[in-house]
Design an enzyme around this catalytic site. Structure first.
Site, PDB file in Angstrom:
ATOM      1  N   GLU A  23       2.821   6.296  -3.767  1.00  0.00           N
ATOM      2  CA  GLU A  23       4.234   6.100  -3.468  1.00  0.00           C
ATOM      3  C   GLU A  23       5.135   6.740  -4.524  1.00  0.00           C
ATOM      4  O   GLU A  23       6.049   7.489  -4.211  1.00  0.00           O
ATOM      5  CB  GLU A  23       4.522   4.599  -3.382  1.00  0.00           C
ATOM      6  CG  GLU A  23       5.992   4.236  -3.383  1.00  0.00           C
ATOM      7  CD  GLU A  23       6.536   4.049  -1.992  1.00  0.00           C
ATOM      8  OE1 GLU A  23       6.065   3.130  -1.325  1.00  0.00           O
ATOM      9  OE2 GLU A  23       7.418   4.827  -1.574  1.00  0.00           O
ATOM     10  N   ASP A  24       4.871   6.456  -5.785  1.00  0.00           N
ATOM     11  CA  ASP A  24       5.801   6.871  -6.838  1.00  0.00           C
ATOM     12  C   ASP A  24       5.516   8.260  -7.392  1.00  0.00           C
ATOM     13  O   ASP A  24       6.434   8.960  -7.790  1.00  0.00           O
ATOM     14  CB  ASP A  24       5.759   5.859  -8.005  1.00  0.00           C
ATOM     15  CG  ASP A  24       6.325   4.509  -7.595  1.00  0.00           C
ATOM     16  OD1 ASP A  24       7.042   4.476  -6.580  1.00  0.00           O
ATOM     17  OD2 ASP A  24       6.049   3.508  -8.282  1.00  0.00           O
TER      18      ASP A  24
END
Ligand code: MN
Length: 746
Positions: free
Chosen positions: A102-103
């Site tokens: 995600e990041d």
């Protein structure tokens, strides 16, 4: 995109700056994690855990938390929470990697390559959960989201990792602004606490609940804590008294027990006080003791002793040993009136039941020394099976025992509006269902949809977690084709309703014009006929209004002539009508009338006024399209008719038609034959029709004015059954010696 981290084997001399995983606070945090893991598996191979840590530290190397610390401390802390629960390595490694996709945009394929299929699946699952928007205060909404989370989760460890992630976020909530704190806390109370509860993870649930209560309802929490504090000593003394009493009584009966005194959780107290509008004194299960013994038999024996000592409160005795909760929770519950008239709750269970109550489903993914995971597979499946039934909890406690469904909620899909509202639809539902679920106006005006930002066809099958945006156009009307796509009865009924109304409106228009046209043809002056007269006729046909009469005419239920006979019998005599397609088009054909055969049928409508368009005069077998005319019914054109193209500027008047099954009708066709002018030619041509049993309506031979030789043209109007017969006839004529060409005249 992250690049490869440096090799794990270290070369301190060559690398002046420490690697991200060598940063002292980071290395220290990881060391603590490893220590906890080592405590339960001293001989375990932790190289994969270390590898995950170093990779994650590298991938997160440029990110810090709101507190300013290195980001990697967060995944380490999540893994530490799970290590404390003795979860397996897949859980721990997935926790370390849970934010890198995600990041840091690390591809899931990269995780799979480095750590294998299982871990990549869990990390992918956690990533997907993170993308969901869940901001709603509605209880029903929250329930849907909880169900959806489980529906999307093939591996429960996705949820377990997510719970640990959430736990650490709550523990470090202080660093965030108040508004975000509250939002996260509420979301936890609405979504994650109940999930932890359903999964039977009592300890995690309690911690999540306490933290969220503190941040989510700061005032309520403070008040409860204050009240509890003010009677802390009294409560403690009272619990001590009962505990002592129970231990004595049970040991006299030789029942081995461990007794714990406990207070109801602050959040539960607050909820109960709020829900029942009562003071803390009136919460009868504020105080509780938990009796843990060695066998089921002794659980019931202990219950007997308790009830012998104190008076039980009616309706508060619950046997979750005989009938476990869907989350496999087992215990005996009772509430009794204790010393000084204070009530308290008693929970009685075995050690094993206690373990399940504290750890729930997580117990089945626990690391066990010297064992491989497969032994617990049956237990895991049993868990999933129970989860399926969670909605019936307490209502049909037996039902879950018999279910064999393993797939969770496979009958439903959970989608979102762009604002994050959950829409629950049956499996295979399409964007039209979604649109109608929002509002019937949105459904009717739906012209397209975007799913996760991309335009999709209306037949797209929605999937869990899809964010659906409906594209609308105000004047748009639902299409009949939609009926084949939609899965919800709501959408289907609304579409049908609109289509019926539209068709009725068309039929009224057609019916009125049909009556006017017939009146003109038969010499009846409609203007002389009063409204009352027409109304009376409508009544004779069983219709209340003139409109209904027009509609019936438009649908071809009876003929205009019949109506005209009733209003002007002196002008229109009663005759037996035998309507048939006549040579001169357009022809109004009252289909369904006795003795007539439908030649063209409008898809989905039983009887409506149709005629074959003069311009192209289509015959059976040709591809056709219907066009609702103003006043003459539905004109049927050949699809390649030139006029159709220009008529389509009003696409809403287009209507699907098909050739109906028919027995004896025939179609007039005009044709021109170019021939040598020689004796016997006409006879040879007409015999083609004779052989085909095709009637010749007219035939006329003439000389070709454009040529001065002995050529001739023969004009024919003949009746043919269908396209196939026409082609057969045309080729037979072409084979006649002396025939130069033959063409159909449009
Ligand atoms: Mn996280």
């Amino acid at each position: 995109m992250a690049t490869e981290p440096a090799p794990v084997t270290q070369n301190a001399a060559a690398v002046p700056a420490p690697a991200p995983w060598e940063d002292p606070p980071v290395a220290e945090a990881y060391g603590r994690l490893e220590e906890i893991v080592r405590a339960t598996r001293p001989s375990g191979d932790l190289s994969a855990l270390r590898k995950a840590f170093e990779k994650a530290a590298f991938w997160h190397r440029n990110r810090t938390r709101a507190t300013g610390e290195p980001y990697i401390l967060h995944p380490i802390a999540a893994a530490e929470i799970l290590a404390g629960e003795q979860m397996d390595l897949v859980c721990l490694i997935s926790a370390l990697l849970h934010d890198v996709v995600e990041d840091e945009e690390v591809p899931v394929d990269e995780i799979r390559r480095l750590f294998g299929e299982e871990i990549s699946r869990v990390v992918d699952g956690v990533t997907k959960l993170g993308k969901l928007k869940m901001a709603s205060r509605e209880e029903r909404q929250a329930e849907s989201v909880r169900k959806m989370l489980l529906a999307m989760t093939s591996d429960i460890r996705v949820i377990i990792v997510k719970l640990a992630d959430r736990m650490h976020n709550l523990q470090t909530l202080e660093a965030l602004p108040a508004e975000r704190r509250q939002r996260i806390a509420h979301e936890t109370l609405e979504i994650y606490v109940p999930i932890a509860h359903r999964l039977g993870m009592g300890r995690i649930r309690a911690q999540l609940e306490d933290l969220s209560f503190k941040y989510g309802e700061p005032e309520g929490c403070q008040e409860i804590l204050q009240q509890l504090e003010s009677r802390r000593q009294a409560n403690q003394d009272y619990l001590q008294l009962i505990k002592h009493n129970v231990e004595q009584k049970l040991s006299r009966e030789r029942i081995p027990v461990r007794v714990e005194g406990r207070l109801k959780r602050p959040y539960s107290i607050w909820q109960k006080m709020k829900r029942q509008h009562i003071a803390m004194d009136q919460v009868y299960d504020l105080l509780a003791i938990r009796i843990i013994t060695d066998s089921v038999k002794n659980c019931y024996a202990a219950l007997g002793v308790i009830h012998n000592e104190w008076h039980p409160i009616m309706g508060r005795i619950k046997d979750f040993i005989a009938i476990p909760r869907p989350n496999l929770y087992q215990s005996l519950h009772t509430s009794v009136i204790g010393p000084e008239g204070h009530s308290f709750e008693v929970q009685i269970r075995t050690e094993e039941m206690h373990r399940v109550a504290e750890e729930g489903i997580a117990a089945h993914w626990k690391y066990k020394e010297g064992r491989k995971g497969h032994e617990d597979e049956d237990q895991r499946i049993a868990w999933l099976r129970h989860l399926v039934e969670w909605q019936q909890e307490m209502r049909e406690p037996q039902a879950f025992m018999s279910t064999l469904k393993v797939e969770l909620y496979s009958e439903e899909v959970y989608c979102f509006t762009p604002k994050g509202k959950v829409i629950v639809l049956p499996r295979d539902a399409c964007p039209i269902d979604f649109a109608y679920a929002i509002h019937s106006d949105v459904g009717a005006a739906c012209v397209g949809a975007k799913v996760n930002g991309r335009i999709v066809p209306l037949k797209y099958q929605l999937r869990n977690g899809d964010v659906v945006e409906i594209l609308t156009q105000p004047s748009h009307q639902p299409s009949k084709d939609w009926l084949a796509l939609v899965k919800t009865s709501r959408a289907r009924n609304k579409i049908r309703h609109v289509i019926n109304a539209t068709e009725r409106a068309k039929a009224i228009e057609i019916g009125e014009k049909y009556l006017e046209k017939e009146a003109r043809r038969l010499g009846v002056q409609l203007s002389r006929i009063s409204k009352a007269q027409l109304e009376q006729v409508a009544g004779e046909y069983g219709h209340a209004k003139i409109e209904d009469l027009y509609a019936a005419l438009g649908f071809g239920r009876f003929s205009a002539r019949h109506v005209l006979h009733k209003v002007a019998p002196e002008i229109v005599p009663e005759t037996a009508e035998t309507p048939k397609v006549a040579a001169s088009a357009p022809v109004t054909l009252p289909p369904g009338a006795p003795g007539s055969d439908l030649i063209v049928k409008v898809k989905g409508i039983d009887d409506v006024l149709v005629y074959r368009a003069k311009c192209c005069n289509p015959i059976r077998g040709e591809s056709i399209v219907g066009y609702v005319t103003r006043g003459k019914g539905i004109a049927v054109h050949s699809t390649n008719c030139k006029n159709v193209q220009s008529l389509l500027y009003e696409p809403e008047r287009k209507i699907d038609v098909e050739w109906a099954r028919a027995t004896s009708d025939s179609f007039p066709v005009k044709m021109m034959v170019y021939t040598d002018d020689r004796p016997g030619m006409l006879h040879e041509i007409t015999s083609v029709f004779y052989n085909e049993s095709s009637n010749i309506r007219s035939v006329e031979a003439r000389g070709d004015q454009h040529r001065n030789d002995d050529s001739a043209i023969i004009d024919l109007t003949v009746e043919v059954r269908d396209k196939k017969q026409l082609e057969k006839i045309l080729s037979a004529i072409r084979r006649i010696s002396g025939v130069r060409d033959v063409e159909r005249v449009q």
